[in-house]
Each structure stands twice: as structure tokens, then as C-alpha cells.
Design a protein around this motif. Sequence first.
Motif, PDB file in Angstrom:
ATOM      1  N   UNK A   1       0.975  -1.391   0.016  1.00 41.61           N
ATOM      2  CA  UNK A   1      -0.147  -0.003  -0.005  1.00 41.61           C
ATOM      3  C   UNK A   1       0.898   1.358  -0.007  1.00 41.61           C
TER       4      UNK A   1
ATOM      5  N   UNK B   1       7.476  -2.211  -5.916  1.00 42.92           N
ATOM      6  CA  UNK B   1       7.737  -1.736  -7.362  1.00 42.92           C
ATOM      7  C   UNK B   1       7.723  -0.250  -7.164  1.00 42.92           C
TER       8      UNK B   1
ATOM      9  N   UNK C   1       8.881   2.408  -8.537  1.00 43.70           N
ATOM     10  CA  UNK C   1       8.536   3.167  -9.757  1.00 43.70           C
ATOM     11  C   UNK C   1       6.987   3.685  -9.862  1.00 43.70           C
ATOM     12  N   UNK C   2       6.255   2.742  -9.215  1.00 39.76           N
ATOM     13  CA  UNK C   2       4.664   2.819  -9.167  1.00 39.76           C
ATOM     14  C   UNK C   2       4.432   3.407  -7.950  1.00 39.76           C
ATOM     15  N   UNK C   3       5.044   2.924  -6.995  1.00 40.94           N
ATOM     16  CA  UNK C   3       4.477   3.319  -5.560  1.00 40.94           C
ATOM     17  C   UNK C   3       4.989   4.347  -4.727  1.00 40.94           C
ATOM     18  N   UNK C   4       6.268   4.556  -5.331  1.00 43.51           N
ATOM     19  CA  UNK C   4       7.053   5.631  -4.454  1.00 43.51           C
ATOM     20  C   UNK C   4       7.777   5.248  -3.368  1.00 43.51           C
TER      21      UNK C   4
END
Lengths: 306, 306, 306, 306
Positions: free
Chosen positions: A117, A149, A151-154
Motif C-alpha cells: 500500500x 515496485x 517506480x509506481x508506488x514511490x
Amino acid sequence: GLSTPPGPEPTLDLGGIFPPLATPFSALQEVDYAQLEANLRRYASIPFRGLVVLGSTGEYPYLAPHERLEVLSCVRRALPRDRLLLAGSGCESTQATVELTVSMAEAGADAALVVTPCYYRGAMSSAALVRHYTEVAEASPIPVVLYSVPANTGLELPLEAVLTLAQHPNVIGIKDSGGDITRIGLIVHKTRQEDFQVLAGSAGFLLASYAVGASGGVCALANVLGAPLCQLESLCRQGCWQEARELQHRLIEPNAAVTRRFGIPGLKQAMEWFGYYGGPCRAPLAPLSPAQVEELRGAFSSTGWL
Amino acid sequence: GLSTPPGPEPTLDLGGIFPPLATPFSALQEVDYAQLEANLRRYASIPFRGLVVLGSTGEYPYLAPHERLEVLSCVRRALPRDRLLLAGSGCESTQATVELTVSMAEAGADAALVVTPCYYRGAMSSAALVRHYTEVAEASPIPVVLYSVPANTGLELPLEAVLTLAQHPNVIGIKDSGGDITRIGLIVHKTRQEDFQVLAGSAGFLLASYAVGASGGVCALANVLGAPLCQLESLCRQGCWQEARELQHRLIEPNAAVTRRFGIPGLKQAMEWFGYYGGPCRAPLAPLSPAQVEELRGAFSSTGWL
Amino acid sequence: GLSTPPGPEPTLDLGGIFPPLATPFSALQEVDYAQLEANLRRYASIPFRGLVVLGSTGEYPYLAPHERLEVLSCVRRALPRDRLLLAGSGCESTQATVELTVSMAEAGADAALVVTPCYYRGAMSSAALVRHYTEVAEASPIPVVLYSVPANTGLELPLEAVLTLAQHPNVIGIKDSGGDITRIGLIVHKTRQEDFQVLAGSAGFLLASYAVGASGGVCALANVLGAPLCQLESLCRQGCWQEARELQHRLIEPNAAVTRRFGIPGLKQAMEWFGYYGGPCRAPLAPLSPAQVEELRGAFSSTGWL
Amino acid sequence: GLSTPPGPEPTLDLGGIFPPLATPFSALQEVDYAQLEANLRRYASIPFRGLVVLGSTGEYPYLAPHERLEVLSCVRRALPRDRLLLAGSGCESTQATVELTVSMAEAGADAALVVTPCYYRGAMSSAALVRHYTEVAEASPIPVVLYSVPANTGLELPLEAVLTLAQHPNVIGIKDSGGDITRIGLIVHKTRQEDFQVLAGSAGFLLASYAVGASGGVCALANVLGAPLCQLESLCRQGCWQEARELQHRLIEPNAAVTRRFGIPGLKQAMEWFGYYGGPCRAPLAPLSPAQVEELRGAFSSTGWL
């Protein structure tokens, strides 16, 4: 060649290549199950270890929960039982993640791939994430694979959280898409006594991940170049590192083009060139411009794939 | 004092303070509508311009779509018609955002607060975001307020996208939580001919935002210290900058404590001290440790609020 | 094992391990040349390809230009001619870099290691960096090795700049400390027709770098564990990947401890344990606290090095 | 209007605008003292509080220590005694910073502006920075102004370090170029009992900084638009916030153009248009392309300055 790992026999052998399936949409951006099945028939001849549905590449944030379940059911029906089916079941709240994971298990997933999350990332401490995943793993009828991940979730799932969670009997591995090869090596090393496997999250560092002890890869590029990726995996397993390296080198640019550079719209465009159904993405993901299509094509043609 | 803005009369005057309501949960983490109504009764005497439901502070990513609508309906019933009700309706896909926005309008929202989609942030170019918001604004029966909150989304709505969207007749403003005061000033300046208002997204830079021409603020801290924030707003509007400054200074640390430092769990803890129902957050947001509670209390007591 | 690279014979074979020497200081923080020479005598029996002086590990930003030259001269006198001597000669301005590079060449450096200028990083476009390095390479009597170390400079030498500069006859390689193994593989691949070699900038990803085709490594950890690193290099070259992997795994934590975690003060502390002179750093780098020393020791003892 | 600050009388009143002087170079990139003096004569009629030499805008990292001293001496000779002269004296090592600060004092600086050391940013903890600045402040014959400029250094001087250092009798203020207005307000608030003044580090947030209690500004744009910036300062001091706001709004885009967007080459180009000598920068800073010059001009012409 690679030696037998020193740890225990795995609950579920994740060794091999998994394409994280792109979700086909019709022109009206509805899930196109016929095209999904057609793609699956084309993938059937490639020696994948299994499939991932509803990973980042599957545009899962754009699907309603019922759509996520329908996609999974469709794939399960089409997939031989000896192929593993991993299903992305992560949501922002623990409760929703538990519910979707249980539903995914009931619908036939072999394991759940659970993304971190991330909306309240400032509060997603290592302790909070350990609690989240532990609660999910306790409730899940199927094994859980962690999914980091950034790159997507920061957000990168902290190393210490990974090592703590690796000790849970129902947590069997991690898909690590961050690409920090030092971290990947360290995770392999520190979990060597556990029932825990590491999957490279991108084709760009697949060989390097095998070199430091990873078990396989979940690679968006496998939607397009599945056979070469399985060949790369095979070369790594057999210890043919020089051939592996040459193959790896040719895959870096096509991989970058369908991930970082042009994302899922780029991947779906490339799928069309290789005999798969790509089709549109859901908005706000937008089709490539003609100039981008040309650049994408160049990444495949300059490396001899087109 | 502040002059009359040179632009056109606004469609909907957003001038003033809006608390982005925390969503009360029971011990079992179910939405507690009775406590929500009780909090609303306590807020009724504070001269807020209106309320925001289902912003970041409302834990919207942890609510199912039907819960989001029920919370909105509950608040609408309790809220006098002269108070504005802004509803967070942003989703990752354009389609889902459109649907939820329409539903929110039907359920009585006066305007929709639409957060930037962010999971595929690498693909969220200025052009993609302009298309997303334009489609939402076209379809929405109520005005749209843009919402940029990089601390949560890892993405700042680009200035050029803001300026383009400000020209759309159904886009009436932005809540900017990034805190870049130069950018806020520039947005005010470049949209001065438009029907477009800027709301500060945090109490930490409220005075500064008024100083550069903002119209109001959507401040998590208003769940706790609503009256002082309305007083700060009033001082700014009257041009009593010195008094305003002293008040602003005393609000920075409490604000940081209930936002960046301790997030929504901190905010809900502090709400208890000021006569509101706070209660638990949904997991994975976790309650503060006793040491954190002490530090939180210190932020309010050292500044004279407790 | 590794095949013969397909490209031209290198001007200067950089294949192997280079310790970036720590610069010994006295208690008064003056350069201690006697201790430097003593360390060099101890390193003489380790099969390093050569030495780097005045890299980041050498605290070069804390040395005056004349000190940089004196350290180089001291090392040159002590070093057999068959060992390469690479000298850090990067400065912020092009002009100062040219001058120092020429002086370094006159003082006996075999190659210049030139870090990216970084203070005005917003202006350090690929084009600006290509011009900078080209001017240095034109003026330098010795070959130039590029040096990208984002953890210190906040700037990664862009891939396109690397590929352009690789074509310059006096640019023979890069030390890449960023650790992005995909990028490292791609640089190897795209420069395979050039006289250009890639050196891993840290021991943490040394095996992985060899696996994707790097030629060697410049590793701070080699100040402490030089022999094991040379053994790792040898295993990689011979294709003994399994043994290499086990050794690599044991080196990750000690390496992290003397780089990211505790920096040069940690490295100098560890040097003392392994029979070298470590001594103080120049301020503002500060000695470790006792608790940090314990943690540092744990990184070496838990992996069997102490 | 602004009230008398509640704290003690300042050692040195920093209230007002300071241009951080650009350093003029000849076509051969040598310091051009004649042009420096000519610029100073043009600045003499603008009611600046004083000047800063060898800040970031002065290209100090490209000047040798002797050049830094010569530039300072040149400016000192030209500057009336009632104008303050702040000199950038920060170096990476504590020792070099102390030496240069002492030399700057001897050469006539009224205060030293000391940038955070940053190359080993991973080791620049709050404690390390407090020790660094304390040692400099102890040794310095003139007051010290802290200087935090994250865009260049990749490092923000932590708030707690600022508050600790503010208590040192020889630390009299901070130039804060980060632009976080909440932080600026908090620093003003928490140091209100100290002999400590806050200077905004950029014209983009000058009004907002005054609104939250800053004393002045060190603004690169003052090299070009010194008179309007002094007027803006005057309006803020007199409490004419509406006029101030209109002026501030017109300055944001020109300011962004000569800082973030085009840097010092942009600033020097704009100086030419306003009757100053700009000239080249030292490499690797490069002149603007014709298209960039046009864009730069647009930032000044669209706001009515050209």
C-alpha cells in the motif's frame, strides 16, 4: 551452473519466467475476454513457469474488484494446472486486501502477489508494512508473494521488513522491481535458510538477478518476447553465462521501451507486432504518438527482434 | 486588506476555510455514522465556508465506492445548504472518476475535488492529465476542483496543466497541497482573468497563500483547531497581517504534527483532546505509540493550544 | 568463463580491482605520508590491477590542489610501474579540471578519473557534460576515465553522454558507482565496438557487473578486504559463478557498512582492524560513536571476516 | 505594517535586499575587475542593504581561493561603508572554511555567508553540521550567516541544526533558498528570542517570506531588477500588501527564468538587457542558445520589464 539452494524445499517452486499479463480492452475500454483467451493460447507454447494476472502491467488500478476476479477466473480456466497462476490482490487497506486475496484463492489463484500500500507512504513504516502483510498472510488460503515496485508506488518495501516477513510460513517470496542488484543479492543471502524465493521484477536485470541467486522473473517484456526470456533463463540455469549475456544485452533496450519509456501503451503496441492482441489502455493511459511508435519500433529493430 | 479580485465573479465562491473531514471508524474499523454526525454538530458553530469529504484526510483510498457515497450522503443531510460540500471523487481511471463524480453530484455534492491519478506516474504527462480532467469536467454536473498532493501521489499537477485546465468553464479551482508558495503565487497570477480560485492545502502555509492571493484553505488541522484557522483567515482578509502572523506561527507545529509527522492517526488522536470523536484509522494506518502521543501533545501544549 | 571482448584492444587494460585509497591524516588532520607509504607496503602483496588516488574515498574535496598532487607523487614513488595509477582530477570548472589533469599526468598518473561537476546540477545537461569531458580529454596527456557517483554528486552522467564520450579516443572507460545494473549492462553493450571499459564503483554489485560484462571494479572495500575482492574478481573471470556468488554475498554487508552506512569514517575504523592505518577524517567528517563502531564490527563479524 | 520584532536588537541589521553579485568574466573566462567595478557603479543608486559576493550566483565553485579574495577586495574598495558586504566563504572542509572566513574578514567582509558542505551528504547529519558551523563561528572574526541551498547542494540544513546554531552569538542569520515557506515561518518563530534574522534566498518567495516575518532577501534577480525588488521590500515593510502582491506576481517568471530555468547564463544574458555587464560564465556553464534567449526575453517582456 547454479547449485542446489542450501535452504529448505520450497512450498511452491517459483523458478522460471512469468509474464505479468496485459489486460486486453476493447475499443470502448471494456475487458475483452475473447482477446485475453486468444493471447493465452499463443502463450501456451512458451515454457513459462506460470502467469501473473493483475500486476501493474495488468492495469489493475483501473479495474473494479469484480473485474479483477473475472479476469482471474478467465485465465484460470484457460491455464493448464501445471502452470502457476499468481494473482495481484493488493489494495490500499488491509481489510480490502484480505478480502480480495481470499476471493482470488477461491477463484483459483495459486499464490497472491501483494503490492505495498502506498497512498499514505509517510506512514508506511517498516512496522506498519510488516503488520499489513502478516495480517494478509495469516488470512490467505494461498501463499503470499511480496511485491515492491517503487517506480509506481514511490515506496520500497524496506529490507528489514522483507527479512522479517520471509520468516512467515505463508510468505514465500518477493517480486522486486526496484532493480537494486545489491539489495537483491542481500535478500537472497539473508533468506537462504527460509522458504523464500526472489523474482526479478523486470527483464532489464534478469541475468544479474540470476547471477546473485534469484529464482526467476516477472517481466512485462515476456508479454512480447516470452520465448527469448525463457531462453535467457535456461542459459542462466545451465551456466552458459556468455551466451546469456549476449542475449541479455539485446533485451535491455526493448525492455526499457515497454516499461520506463513508454509504459503499458508501448507494451500493447509492441504486442501487436508480435502476433498478440494489444489494443488500447484505459484512460488516462493514452496511445503512443506516431513518433513514439517509431522510437518504440527502433528499440526492437535495432536489436534484431523486428 | 485584500482588494476585489480583477477577474470575473466566481461560479462558486470558495473563499474561506474547509476542514477535510476525518472519517470516523468504530473499533471494528467500520464507518461510524453516528460519530460523524456528532462531529458535524460540533463543527456547526465554526464559520467554515464548507466541508470537504473524502479528501486524503478522509482515508478515501480505504473506503469502497459505496462507502464513499454513504459518507457523502450522511454529511449532506447534516449540512446547512449555505455551507459548501466538496467531495473527493478521484479514482485512478478516468472512467471510474467520471462515474463517481456523477454519483457524488447526485448525492448532493456542490463540487468535486479530483485528485491526480498517480499509480502510473511515469505516464501521467501534462497532456494525459489535461485529457483526464477535461473528460471529467465535461461529464460532471458540478464544478471540478483540481487536487495536487505530491506527498501522497508522488506527482505534482504540472503548472502548464493547471493553467490549461483553468480555462475550462467547469474547472473552478485547485487545492494545492505541495506548499510551493512561488508556484501558488504564479497560479493566482496567471489565472487572474479566469473563474479560478486557489485553495491552500495545508495550514502551514495558509497566511503565505493569502498573502500571494489565494482564496482559502482546505486544512486537515481544521478538524481540530477550526476556530483559530477561521480567525487566521479573517485576519488575512482584513489585512491584519501582524496579528495573523503571530497566529500562523503558533499553528505551524500543531499542523506539522497532525500531517507530515504523525498523519491521520495523529490527527484523530488530537481530535479526542479537543472534544471530537477521533477513533481508530483503518489498517495499515496504526495508532500512535505512547511516546508519539506525548510528542504530539507537546506540539499543541508548547504553542498554547492545550 | 568470460570470452574475449569483441571490440578493439584497449589502450590501457583496466581489468581488475582498484582500491580507491583512503588518505591517511594525522591527529591534527594533516596528510600523513608515512602512514600512506606503510599502507601501500601492505597492499603490495595483493594482486590489485592498480590504485586510485583522490577518488571520493580519498576525501579529495578536503584536499588543496597542492595536497592532491603531493599525495599522487607519494603513491607513484611507492608503486611498481606495472601497477596502474588512476588519479582523481575532477574539479567544478573545466579550466581547473584541465590544469589538475595535466599536473597529475606530469606527476605520474597513468589515467585521470574525472568526476562529474555537480554544483550547478540544474545546468549540467548532457550537452554541457559532453563539452566538459571533451575539453578535458583533448587537453589531457593521459587517458580519461569518466566517474559517475550520484550518491555524492546528486547527478548521474546521462547514458547518452557516456555513449558519446566513449567514442573519444582519449576516453577509455567509466567508473559507475550508481549501481544500476541495467544501465551498466547497457553501457557495456552499446560501447562494445569502442575502446571503452566499465568499472563497477562498489563491491556491492561487483559480481553482477562482471556478469553483465564489466572489466573490473574500483571498490572502497578493497582498502580493507582487498584479497577477497581480488579472489571474487578471479572467480568471475574463471566462470566459477557459484563460488563467486557465495563470496559476493558475504561482502555485501561489510561493503554497505563502509560506504552508505558509515562512510569514510567507518572505512577508516575498519582499516584499523585489518592491519592498516585508518586514523581520523578531516572535519566535518566525524569519528563513529561507540555504538556505531559496534554495528560496524557486526557487519564484519557476522559475515566471518572478523 | 510590520511591528518591531520582539527579540533583541540585532548585532548587524540584515533587513533589506542584497544582490548576490554575478562575477564578470572576460571572453577568456578571466575575472574582469573593470566590468565588476562598472556594475558596482550602476548598483550604487539602488537602495540595497548591501551586497553578497561569491554566493552561488557568483560562480564561487569556479574561482580559486585567491580569486575569491581578490573579488571581495575589489568590491570592498568600491562599496560605501554603510552598505553591508557579505562574503561567501564556505568550503567542503571545516579547516578550509575557517581559513577562508578569516581571510575574508581581513579583506573587509562584514559577515560570512557559509554554505553547507555537501559532497559527503550522507554523512552530513545535523550533529556534523552543527559542529562544522560552530567551529567556523568560533574562529570567525565576523558574524556568520548560514546558507541552505538544496537545489545546488542536494542538502537542506536541518531545522534542528538551524535552531541550535541560532543560539550561537556569532551566528546571526540564515539565507534560505529552499523556498519552503512553512519552514521559513517556523524558523522565524522559533528564533524570535535570538539575535537571528532570516533572508529569503530567492525573489520568487520574497513577499511570502516578509509576510511570515523574514528580514530581507538575497535574490539573484536583484542583479537585473534591483530597484523593483527594493520597492517590493519597501511595500512589504509599509504593509502595502496589495501593491506588493501585484509587484511580486510580475517578478515570479523573470525570477524563475534567471534561476531554475536558465541559471547564471540566463542571468548574465538578462543583465546585458538592463545595462549591466553580463558576459560569459566559466565552463562547463554554457551560453544560452538563441531559442533559449528568446524564451528568456519572453519572461521579461510578458511581465512588462522589457
